[in-house]
Design an enzyme around this catalytic site. Structure first.
Site, PDB file in Angstrom:
ATOM      1  N   GLU A  26       0.830  -1.198   0.000  1.00  0.00           N
ATOM      2  CA  GLU A  26       0.000   0.000   0.000  1.00  0.00           C
ATOM      3  C   GLU A  26       0.869   1.255   0.000  1.00  0.00           C
ATOM      4  O   GLU A  26       0.487   2.284  -0.549  1.00  0.00           O
ATOM      5  CB  GLU A  26      -0.930   0.000   1.219  1.00  0.00           C
ATOM      6  CG  GLU A  26      -2.248   0.698   0.957  1.00  0.00           C
ATOM      7  CD  GLU A  26      -3.284   0.428   2.032  1.00  0.00           C
ATOM      8  OE1 GLU A  26      -4.386  -0.040   1.687  1.00  0.00           O
ATOM      9  OE2 GLU A  26      -3.008   0.698   3.215  1.00  0.00           O
TER      10      GLU A  26
ATOM     11  N   HIS B  86       7.321 -26.656   3.393  1.00  0.00           N
ATOM     12  CA  HIS B  86       6.581 -27.782   2.827  1.00  0.00           C
ATOM     13  C   HIS B  86       5.502 -27.324   1.853  1.00  0.00           C
ATOM     14  O   HIS B  86       4.641 -28.119   1.464  1.00  0.00           O
ATOM     15  CB  HIS B  86       5.962 -28.614   3.952  1.00  0.00           C
ATOM     16  CG  HIS B  86       6.980 -29.244   4.849  1.00  0.00           C
ATOM     17  ND1 HIS B  86       7.523 -30.496   4.615  1.00  0.00           N
ATOM     18  CD2 HIS B  86       7.595 -28.774   5.967  1.00  0.00           C
ATOM     19  CE1 HIS B  86       8.410 -30.781   5.561  1.00  0.00           C
ATOM     20  NE2 HIS B  86       8.470 -29.749   6.392  1.00  0.00           N
TER      21      HIS B  86
ATOM     22  N   LYS C  27     -13.978   1.209  -4.482  1.00  0.00           N
ATOM     23  CA  LYS C  27     -15.051   1.413  -3.502  1.00  0.00           C
ATOM     24  C   LYS C  27     -16.208   2.190  -4.133  1.00  0.00           C
ATOM     25  O   LYS C  27     -17.382   1.877  -3.913  1.00  0.00           O
ATOM     26  CB  LYS C  27     -14.523   2.181  -2.293  1.00  0.00           C
ATOM     27  CG  LYS C  27     -13.496   1.450  -1.453  1.00  0.00           C
ATOM     28  CD  LYS C  27     -13.057   2.349  -0.306  1.00  0.00           C
ATOM     29  CE  LYS C  27     -11.942   1.739   0.506  1.00  0.00           C
ATOM     30  NZ  LYS C  27     -11.495   2.654   1.594  1.00  0.00           N
TER      31      LYS C  27
END
EC number: 5.3.1.9
Length: 547
Positions: free
Chosen positions: A351, A382, A509
């Site tokens: 950000e 793993h 948004k």
């Protein structure tokens, strides 16, 4: 003169051509003290950067580039409240939140006084709750604190709370709700008692859709138990830079904590945004958290560039991103308590550094930022270390090791061994001679070993840093987080970008509001592209609103 035209940058291009074909194995073979020379200690952390594709001249040139970008001046601006955004408003003064030594800032005394007042308010509430004196609507003590926020209002407190759980006073527990999906809310409160639950609503603007929707759910949940609105007021706190909006929502004025406009969400854990943490671990330990960050602040301001932990960490990232064209960086903590640290650092980096416009508004002509991600070691060994070890990309890795979880715990030797083993393998690799020797020692015939060896070779020469905490406590955690904050800031200075805004996320948004209207009321869809329009129609069809 732009960054890429500066003499140090041009010299770094030549240095890259020189070093890109060399292997780190040779660096260590030629310099038996490389591990000692390319490591340092500061603010409770040990930093080994010897497993990087650099020599001393590279470090010198990187430091010269930082100087050419006026980094010394920009560092002092960070600590004096002189950084501003495109509107001329002060930003990035979060370092003031952890100024614990005589409050010696030369400017912004009003801000410092407000911080002191906030500290006192946090301290008093923390003591009341921890001693059982703060009561709910049935006169029972609070046992569960639920932090409602998103982004920096959630990632920081949740990460720090999990890291410092041994310091939490029973029966207190913290919970964190951020997602707009109501599953997050209802699964969190499912086992909680409304009579003993306190909600902390954290939103800088107090307009954040996700946070306010979850706050509304919290109100409904409490009302089902208390029945009367006036009874639930003691169950809400707010942390915001818009106190009037919090009061309009229904939060009592005395229960509103200040979050200043000059504190970005991803830098706010040091403020009242860390209220849940301060309550859980207590004010004294929270102050240790601030002290650790302040110790790293002091080191950052005072140490020479080539002995400066945040600056070196940043310059090495610059080296790989801009010269080796690395697109990603991994953070691998070897401590279960740091499970949320990679997510926290992902937001901090991406950000802050995901920008394509310079401070003067002109376009950036060099790569900025990288995809930062990670997971716990040894789990990650793993799942995705295979890509580090035998893949084709340059992926710098930061390994973070904790020697002891607490004063009372045992040494984490198996974890440490795995951490160091990974960093050594990334550096030196596993050549054919070594593979053949090991296969033959296992009793495998030479001809078969030749065939198997091809698939077991590891080229090595993959860079990594190792950061060691002697013990994971509030002080060392504060220092570690401040280290990465300053690292990101240095990168932003060199790239000439603003790390304290995130305008890119706002557009999505806004469009979500328009799309929601289309989904709810079947409004005109002509403003959408054909793909989005088709997706809206598909949702409406499944929902039953369209044939």
């Amino acid at each position: 003169m732009s960054l890429v035209e500066s003499p140090p940058w041009q010299a770094l291009k030549s240095k890259y051509q020189e070093l890109s074909s060399l292997h780190m194995r040779d660096f260590f073979a030629q310099d038996k003290k490389r591990g000692t020379r390319l490591s340092l200690e500061a603010a409770g952390l040990y930093f080994d950067y010897s497993k990087n594709r650099v020599d001393e001249k590279t470090i010198d040139l990187l430091c010269e580039s930082a100087n050419a970008c006026n980094l010394p001046l920009r560092i002092e601006q960070l600590f004096s409240g002189k950084l501003t955004n495109e509107s001329g408003e002060m930003v990035g003064f979060h370092t003031a939140l952890r100024q614990v030594n005589n409050f010696s800032f030369k400017t912004n005394n009003n801000a410092i006084q407000e911080i002191h007042a906030s500290w006192e308010k946090i301290k008093k509430l923390s003591i009341r709750i921890r001693e059982g004196d703060y009561k709910g609507f049935t006169n029972k003590s609070i046992t569960d604190i639920v932090n409602i926020g998103i982004g920096g209002s959630s990632l920081g407190p949740q990460m720090a709370y999990n890291a410092l759980k041994p310091y939490v006073k029973a029966p207190l527990r913290c919970h964190f709700i951020s997602n707009l999906d109501d599953t997050d809310f209802y699964e969190t409160v499912r086992t909680l008692n409304p009579e003993t639950t306190l909600f902390i609503i954290t939103s800088k603007t107090f307009t954040t859709k996700e946070t306010l929707e979850n706050a509304r759910r919290a109100t409904e949940w409490l009302m089902q138990a208390a029945k009367k609105e006036n009874l639930i007021q003691t169950h809400f706190m707010a942390v915001t830079a818009a106190p009037e909006k919090a009061h309009e929502f229904g939060i009592q004025k005395d229960n509103i904590f200040m979050l200043w406009p000059w504190v970005g969400g991803r830098f706010s854990v040091w403020s009242a945004a860390g209220l849940s943490l301060a309550i859980a671990i207590g004010w004294e330990e929270f102050f240790e958290f601030l002290r650790g960050a302040h110790a790293m602040d002091t080191h950052f301001r005072q140490a020479e560039f080539n002995k400066n932990m945040p600056i070196l960490l940043a310059l090495l990232s610059i080296w790989y991103i801009n010269f080796f064209h690395a697109k990603t960086q991994a953070i691998i903590p070897y401590s279960q308590r740091l499970v949320y640290l990679p997510d926290y650092l992902t937001q901090l980096h991406m950000e802050s550094l995901g920008k394509s416009v310079q401070l003067d508004g002109s376009a950036v002509h060099w790569q900025t930022g990288a995809v930062v991600w990670g997971d716990l070691g040894t789990n990650s060994q793993h799942s995705f270390h295979q890509l580090f070890l035998q893949g084709t990309m340059v992926i710098p890795v930061d390994f973070i090791a904790v020697l002891k979880n607490s004063r009372e715990s045992h040494w984490q030797l198996p974890l440490i061994a795995n951490c160091l083993g990974q960093s050594q393998t990334l550096m030196e690799g596993y050549d054919k001679e070594g593979v053949m020797r090991d296969l033959i020692n296992q009793g495998i015939e030479h001809e078969k070993a030749e065939k198997l060896a091809t698939y077991r070779l590891i080229r090595g020469n993959n860079p990594s840093n190792t950061i060691i905490l002697e013990e994971l406590n509030p002080y060392s955690l504060g220092s570690l987080l401040a280290l990465y904050e300053h690292k990101v800031y240095v990168q932003s200075v060199i790239w000439n970008i603003n790390p304290f805004n995130q305008w890119g996320v706002e557009r999505g948004k806004h469009l979500a509001k328009d799309i929601l209207q289309a989904l709810q009321a079947e409004t005109d869809q002509s403003s959408f592209d054909s793909s989005t329009e088709r997706l809206i129609n598909y949702v409406l069809k499944i929902k039953g609103n369209r044939p």
